[in-house]
Write an enzyme that holds these catalytic residues in place. Sequence first.
Site, mmCIF file in Angstrom:
data_model
loop_
_atom_site.group_PDB
_atom_site.id
_atom_site.type_symbol
_atom_site.label_atom_id
_atom_site.label_comp_id
_atom_site.label_asym_id
_atom_site.label_seq_id
_atom_site.Cartn_x
_atom_site.Cartn_y
_atom_site.Cartn_z
ATOM 1 N N HIS A 194 41.215 30.301 33.069
ATOM 2 C CA HIS A 194 40.102 31.257 33.138
ATOM 3 C C HIS A 194 40.632 32.607 33.616
ATOM 4 O O HIS A 194 40.345 33.633 33.026
ATOM 5 C CB HIS A 194 39.004 30.747 34.073
ATOM 6 C CG HIS A 194 37.747 31.561 34.039
ATOM 7 N ND1 HIS A 194 36.544 31.090 34.502
ATOM 8 C CD2 HIS A 194 37.507 32.832 33.606
ATOM 9 C CE1 HIS A 194 35.604 32.023 34.351
ATOM 10 N NE2 HIS A 194 36.173 33.101 33.824
ATOM 11 N N PHE A 207 37.739 38.435 26.057
ATOM 12 C CA PHE A 207 37.891 37.639 27.273
ATOM 13 C C PHE A 207 39.113 38.110 28.053
ATOM 14 O O PHE A 207 39.053 38.303 29.276
ATOM 15 C CB PHE A 207 38.017 36.161 26.863
ATOM 16 C CG PHE A 207 38.166 35.196 28.010
ATOM 17 C CD1 PHE A 207 37.507 35.381 29.210
ATOM 18 C CD2 PHE A 207 38.963 34.063 27.865
ATOM 19 C CE1 PHE A 207 37.634 34.467 30.253
ATOM 20 C CE2 PHE A 207 39.097 33.146 28.901
ATOM 21 C CZ PHE A 207 38.435 33.354 30.092
ATOM 22 N N GLN A 258 39.768 26.096 33.544
ATOM 23 C CA GLN A 258 38.534 25.588 32.946
ATOM 24 C C GLN A 258 38.764 24.218 32.296
ATOM 25 O O GLN A 258 39.802 24.007 31.674
ATOM 26 C CB GLN A 258 38.035 26.547 31.859
ATOM 27 C CG GLN A 258 37.836 27.982 32.334
ATOM 28 C CD GLN A 258 37.435 28.900 31.196
ATOM 29 O OE1 GLN A 258 36.388 29.535 31.259
ATOM 30 N NE2 GLN A 258 38.246 28.979 30.164
ATOM 31 N N HIS A 298 38.508 41.511 29.651
ATOM 32 C CA HIS A 298 37.663 41.393 30.838
ATOM 33 C C HIS A 298 38.488 40.952 32.045
ATOM 34 O O HIS A 298 38.378 41.530 33.133
ATOM 35 C CB HIS A 298 36.552 40.379 30.562
ATOM 36 C CG HIS A 298 35.760 39.993 31.767
ATOM 37 N ND1 HIS A 298 34.690 40.736 32.225
ATOM 38 C CD2 HIS A 298 35.891 38.946 32.625
ATOM 39 C CE1 HIS A 298 34.182 40.153 33.306
ATOM 40 N NE2 HIS A 298 34.895 39.066 33.572
ATOM 41 N N GLU A 299 39.335 39.935 31.848
ATOM 42 C CA GLU A 299 40.129 39.418 32.957
ATOM 43 C C GLU A 299 41.138 40.449 33.452
ATOM 44 O O GLU A 299 41.364 40.578 34.659
ATOM 45 C CB GLU A 299 40.840 38.126 32.540
ATOM 46 C CG GLU A 299 39.905 36.950 32.312
ATOM 47 C CD GLU A 299 39.103 36.594 33.553
ATOM 48 O OE1 GLU A 299 39.705 36.451 34.632
ATOM 49 O OE2 GLU A 299 37.865 36.468 33.446
ATOM 50 N N LYS A 329 39.041 43.551 35.159
ATOM 51 C CA LYS A 329 38.319 43.203 36.379
ATOM 52 C C LYS A 329 39.240 42.658 37.461
ATOM 53 O O LYS A 329 39.113 43.023 38.634
ATOM 54 C CB LYS A 329 37.234 42.174 36.059
ATOM 55 C CG LYS A 329 36.371 41.807 37.274
ATOM 56 C CD LYS A 329 35.237 40.889 36.882
ATOM 57 C CE LYS A 329 34.350 40.564 38.097
ATOM 58 N NZ LYS A 329 33.217 39.682 37.741
ATOM 59 N N HIS A 330 40.181 41.783 37.082
ATOM 60 C CA HIS A 330 41.015 41.106 38.070
ATOM 61 C C HIS A 330 42.473 41.535 38.026
ATOM 62 O O HIS A 330 43.116 41.653 39.066
ATOM 63 C CB HIS A 330 40.925 39.593 37.872
ATOM 64 C CG HIS A 330 39.543 39.043 37.933
ATOM 65 N ND1 HIS A 330 38.809 39.002 39.096
ATOM 66 C CD2 HIS A 330 38.744 38.517 36.965
ATOM 67 C CE1 HIS A 330 37.612 38.470 38.851
ATOM 68 N NE2 HIS A 330 37.550 38.170 37.570
#
Length: 290
Positions: A90, A144, A59, A147-148, A151-152
């Site tokens: 990110h 944050f 980012q 989430h990363e 999800k990933h």
Amino acid sequence: MALLLTKFASLAFLALSMASLILTTESTKPNGLGFGIFPRGKHHTQSQREFDYFALALQWPATYCRRSRHCCTSNACCRGSNAPAEFTIHGLWPDYNDGSWPSCCTNKRFNEKEISSLLGDLEKYWPSLSCGSPSTCHGGKGSFWGHEWEKHGTCSAPVTGDEYNYFSTVLNIYFKYNVSRVLSEAGYVASDSEKYPVGGIISAIQNAFHTTPLIVCKNGAIEELRLCFYKTFEPRDCVTQVNSENTVSSRNSCPKYVSLPAHASRGFDGAETKLPWIPAKEAIEEHESM
């Protein structure tokens, strides 16, 4: 008659047994990574095929920070003169060549204690640029980093391993492929007045890392730059042909000349800010992180 009833009962039992076997097989069938999938808000598993490559998404903080509507302790945009002024992380995303990606590949929940020794580097190089609370894979809201990872990171696990190894791997790749340094040495530095040829920025990355990046812009300013890697973490070109819903290629999201805006001091020691200050726990979600 008795013989017919017996045959009917046998056939019914066989049909029920086969149905049970099919349901059991489908509910436990792993994806191509060897993991079942736990979609958001659901507890059963679904199949996802093995991913094709990694994308390291970086980012440009000033572009994100200019859209911030609130200040809070969790938003790195609000750190005043200590706000990040170079590309930050990110995430590291497992992707498919068709432009889609797997997500939420296991039921592993984020645990910040697992990465306690990395928090200093994560705060500096992988900060949140929002007061929002992104969604988790379990139907709630979280950090944050959470989430990363959910999800990933869970989908990256066959290559990167557990939570700690995922974050440490991403940091190591970020340091090794220092995009900010490459662009600075090529003369592409933060400026509110200069416009740079997007082709020149791409060429600088190609010359340094032997890979074609993917650049995402917002209102003519670089928002993200993505480097792509094989699963061995050798550089490869990023996919630029994606479906219309996920169009993010350099060609159609950026003009020929782009900006790298400078960060305007705001927050703790920034008199320039007019953003309202709100406690982190009361933060309004500004956008859904990818």
